[in-house]
Design a protein around this motif. Structure first.
Motif, PDB file in Angstrom:
ATOM      1  N   SER A 207       0.817  -1.214   0.000  1.00 43.39           N
ATOM      2  CA  SER A 207       0.000   0.000   0.000  1.00 43.39           C
ATOM      3  C   SER A 207       0.855   1.271   0.000  1.00 43.39           C
ATOM      4  O   SER A 207       0.316   2.377  -0.022  1.00 43.39           O
ATOM      5  CB  SER A 207      -0.918   0.007   1.233  1.00 43.39           C
ATOM      6  OG  SER A 207      -0.154  -0.041   2.429  1.00 43.39           O
ATOM      7  N   LYS A 208       2.184   1.097   0.011  1.00 40.56           N
ATOM      8  CA  LYS A 208       3.076   2.255   0.034  1.00 40.56           C
ATOM      9  C   LYS A 208       2.953   3.052  -1.263  1.00 40.56           C
ATOM     10  O   LYS A 208       2.838   2.476  -2.348  1.00 40.56           O
ATOM     11  CB  LYS A 208       4.526   1.817   0.220  1.00 40.56           C
ATOM     12  CG  LYS A 208       4.818   1.177   1.569  1.00 40.56           C
ATOM     13  CD  LYS A 208       6.288   0.799   1.687  1.00 40.56           C
ATOM     14  CE  LYS A 208       6.580   0.085   2.989  1.00 40.56           C
ATOM     15  NZ  LYS A 208       6.341   0.935   4.166  1.00 40.56           N
ATOM     16  N   ALA A 209       3.015   4.353  -1.140  1.00 45.41           N
ATOM     17  CA  ALA A 209       2.935   5.216  -2.315  1.00 45.41           C
ATOM     18  C   ALA A 209       4.140   5.001  -3.230  1.00 45.41           C
ATOM     19  O   ALA A 209       4.016   5.037  -4.462  1.00 45.41           O
ATOM     20  CB  ALA A 209       2.849   6.673  -1.888  1.00 45.41           C
ATOM     21  N   GLU A 210       5.299   4.771  -2.622  1.00 48.54           N
ATOM     22  CA  GLU A 210       6.515   4.517  -3.400  1.00 48.54           C
ATOM     23  C   GLU A 210       7.340   3.458  -2.694  1.00 48.54           C
ATOM     24  O   GLU A 210       7.419   3.457  -1.458  1.00 48.54           O
ATOM     25  CB  GLU A 210       7.334   5.795  -3.564  1.00 48.54           C
ATOM     26  CG  GLU A 210       8.602   5.606  -4.398  1.00 48.54           C
ATOM     27  CD  GLU A 210       9.324   6.925  -4.664  1.00 48.54           C
ATOM     28  OE1 GLU A 210       8.746   7.785  -5.342  1.00 48.54           O
ATOM     29  OE2 GLU A 210      10.452   7.068  -4.165  1.00 48.54           O
ATOM     30  N   THR A 211       7.927   2.555  -3.440  1.00 51.58           N
ATOM     31  CA  THR A 211       8.735   1.480  -2.869  1.00 51.58           C
ATOM     32  C   THR A 211      10.130   1.514  -3.474  1.00 51.58           C
ATOM     33  O   THR A 211      10.281   1.562  -4.699  1.00 51.58           O
ATOM     34  CB  THR A 211       8.103   0.104  -3.130  1.00 51.58           C
ATOM     35  OG1 THR A 211       6.793   0.067  -2.570  1.00 51.58           O
ATOM     36  CG2 THR A 211       8.946  -0.999  -2.511  1.00 51.58           C
ATOM     37  N   THR A 212      11.128   1.483  -2.615  1.00 48.21           N
ATOM     38  CA  THR A 212      12.511   1.416  -3.068  1.00 48.21           C
ATOM     39  C   THR A 212      13.013  -0.008  -2.884  1.00 48.21           C
ATOM     40  O   THR A 212      12.959  -0.561  -1.787  1.00 48.21           O
ATOM     41  CB  THR A 212      13.403   2.373  -2.250  1.00 48.21           C
ATOM     42  OG1 THR A 212      12.917   3.707  -2.408  1.00 48.21           O
ATOM     43  CG2 THR A 212      14.845   2.298  -2.729  1.00 48.21           C
ATOM     44  N   ILE A 213      13.493  -0.596  -3.981  1.00 50.52           N
ATOM     45  CA  ILE A 213      14.071  -1.933  -3.942  1.00 50.52           C
ATOM     46  C   ILE A 213      15.566  -1.806  -4.213  1.00 50.52           C
ATOM     47  O   ILE A 213      15.972  -1.335  -5.276  1.00 50.52           O
ATOM     48  CB  ILE A 213      13.436  -2.864  -4.996  1.00 50.52           C
ATOM     49  CG1 ILE A 213      11.937  -3.024  -4.735  1.00 50.52           C
ATOM     50  CG2 ILE A 213      14.129  -4.229  -4.987  1.00 50.52           C
ATOM     51  CD1 ILE A 213      11.227  -3.876  -5.781  1.00 50.52           C
ATOM     52  N   GLN A 214      16.390  -2.202  -3.238  1.00 48.91           N
ATOM     53  CA  GLN A 214      17.827  -2.200  -3.476  1.00 48.91           C
ATOM     54  C   GLN A 214      18.276  -3.620  -3.816  1.00 48.91           C
ATOM     55  O   GLN A 214      17.775  -4.594  -3.258  1.00 48.91           O
ATOM     56  CB  GLN A 214      18.600  -1.643  -2.288  1.00 48.91           C
ATOM     57  CG  GLN A 214      18.544  -2.442  -1.015  1.00 48.91           C
ATOM     58  CD  GLN A 214      19.411  -1.836   0.087  1.00 48.91           C
ATOM     59  OE1 GLN A 214      20.252  -0.964  -0.152  1.00 48.91           O
ATOM     60  NE2 GLN A 214      19.207  -2.299   1.310  1.00 48.91           N
ATOM     61  N   ILE A 215      19.196  -3.717  -4.757  1.00 49.27           N
ATOM     62  CA  ILE A 215      19.679  -5.003  -5.253  1.00 49.27           C
ATOM     63  C   ILE A 215      21.164  -5.089  -4.953  1.00 49.27           C
ATOM     64  O   ILE A 215      21.944  -4.206  -5.342  1.00 49.27           O
ATOM     65  CB  ILE A 215      19.431  -5.147  -6.764  1.00 49.27           C
ATOM     66  CG1 ILE A 215      17.937  -4.939  -7.069  1.00 49.27           C
ATOM     67  CG2 ILE A 215      19.891  -6.509  -7.258  1.00 49.27           C
ATOM     68  CD1 ILE A 215      17.632  -4.873  -8.555  1.00 49.27           C
ATOM     69  N   LEU A 216      21.572  -6.142  -4.255  1.00 47.72           N
ATOM     70  CA  LEU A 216      22.969  -6.300  -3.855  1.00 47.72           C
ATOM     71  C   LEU A 216      23.683  -7.272  -4.781  1.00 47.72           C
ATOM     72  O   LEU A 216      23.502  -8.480  -4.697  1.00 47.72           O
ATOM     73  CB  LEU A 216      23.052  -6.805  -2.406  1.00 47.72           C
ATOM     74  CG  LEU A 216      22.359  -5.969  -1.331  1.00 47.72           C
ATOM     75  CD1 LEU A 216      22.616  -6.563   0.045  1.00 47.72           C
ATOM     76  CD2 LEU A 216      22.799  -4.517  -1.377  1.00 47.72           C
ATOM     77  N   GLY A 217      24.489  -6.754  -5.673  1.00 49.76           N
ATOM     78  CA  GLY A 217      25.357  -7.577  -6.502  1.00 49.76           C
ATOM     79  C   GLY A 217      24.648  -8.388  -7.570  1.00 49.76           C
ATOM     80  O   GLY A 217      23.433  -8.614  -7.521  1.00 49.76           O
ATOM     81  N   GLY A 218      25.408  -8.847  -8.553  1.00 52.10           N
ATOM     82  CA  GLY A 218      24.901  -9.760  -9.568  1.00 52.10           C
ATOM     83  C   GLY A 218      24.260  -9.059 -10.759  1.00 52.10           C
ATOM     84  O   GLY A 218      24.053  -7.852 -10.773  1.00 52.10           O
TER      85      GLY A 218
END
Length: 335
Positions: free
Chosen positions: A300-311
């Motif tokens: 339900s978040k207005a904005e979502t930050t997805i961080q990606i570690l490596g690869g």
């Protein structure tokens, strides 16, 4: 030919400069036991140590190097040569988080130490030798066990909990107050820190307040605590009140990252906190990017930050109106 020689010389100079340039990344080493350790990820296992998740809360200027190992005490970690391996990699300005206690209180001679004597001696040794190598020691008290039992169920080895089922846990009568299981082992790190003028994080108090605040039922969600037939990877269920699941490890790691930044303000500049972390090594909430995106879209978040570690990853196809932002870290790339 002369032009080619100049190019080769220039390449050599650049390579030599790069080799001579010191690594500016600061490393946070972790030494400790199963509550912090990296875990076996095979067959979808859900157990995680808070040390696995700590990288999620610092940017690429900080490298978390987790050397905590299941079942180790301040004594066995030394005797197995694990501390020597940390010292070999430690460089001036790096930090070493020192957290023991869960296994020091066990009876076997290869692990047991006594607070006020051998336990304190080992902690002081870690502090002293970290400083001798130019590092910055951070003593941390042990995290609590989820123990609301009015009569505590006897368990002489937390490591045996991985082989238990829900039925093995017995029917415990639980009250409303968390009961301490560590005694003086939670006090000794503070005492050593005061004597040696060392950074100290009271992880015991932090996790006590967390578990007590959640209460008897909600605190189960932090741990490997499942009713039968509610979790596919634990079909027979489990009552493990010591070890964290994915959710619990991230909750605790976030709190300890905050505590580190309060104790050592210079680290605040590198503190980060994405909504979701994806990592094939199990450090994030998800190991699969599609699963993380699905969770973000369902949020339900207005904005979502997805961080990606490596690869290297396939770039997800997102709906036009989605408000998902990606942060690529530790060399992560999209194909």
């Amino acid at each position: 030919m002369r032009h080619l020689k100049r190019i080769i010389l220039l390449i050599c100079v650049i390579c030599g400069f790069m080799a001579a340039t010191p690594d500016k990344t600061t490393t946070i080493f972790i030494i400790g036991d199963s509550t912090a350790a990296n875990k076996d990820l095979s067959k979808g296992k859900l157990e995680r140590g808070w040390g696995m998740a700590l990288q999620c809360f610092f940017d690429d200027n900080i490298l978390v190097d987790n050397h905590a190992v299941n079942g180790r005490s301040s004594l066995s970690f030394l005797n197995e040569g694990r501390w020597d391996k940390v010292l070999e990699r430690l460089k001036p300005g790096d930090y070493v988080i020192i957290q023991f206690g869960h296994n020091d209180e066990k009876a076997p001679k290869d692990r047991h130490t006594d607070p006020g004597s051998t336990f304190d001696y080992n902690l002081a040794k870690y502090v002293r030798e970290t400083r001798e190598h130019g590092g910055i020691p951070v003593l941390m008290s042990c995290v609590v066990r989820r123990n609301f039992a009015k009569v505590t169920h006897k368990n002489d080895d937390d490591e045996k909990l991985r082989n238990t089922t829900f039925a093995d846990g017995g029917l415990l009568v639980e009250g409303d107050s968390l009961v301490d299981t560590h005694g003086l082992y939670r006090i000794a790190p503070r005492d050593v820190a005061e004597r040696m003028n060392c950074h100290f994080i009271d992880a015991n108090q932090i996790t006590h307040d967390l578990e007590q605040g959640l209460g008897t039922e909600a605190s189960k969600k932090l741990h490997m605590w499942y009713l039968p037939d509610t979790e596919p990877t634990e079909p027979k269920g489990k009552q493990d009140n010591t070890h964290y699941n994915i959710y619990g490890a991230h909750v605790v790691a976030r709190l300890l990252a905050d505590a580190l930044c309060e104790e050592i303000p210079v680290l605040k500049a590198y503190r980060t906190d994405a909504n979701i972390t994806v990592d094939r090594l199990g450090r994030g909430e998800y190991m699969n990017l599609d699963d993380a995106v699905a969770a973000a879209l369902a949020s339900s978040k207005a904005e979502t930050t997805i961080q990606i570690l490596g690869g290297e990853w396939e770039r997800p196809q997102l709906p036009k109106k989605s408000r998902i932002r990606f942060i690529l870290r530790q060399g992560a790339t999209f194909k």
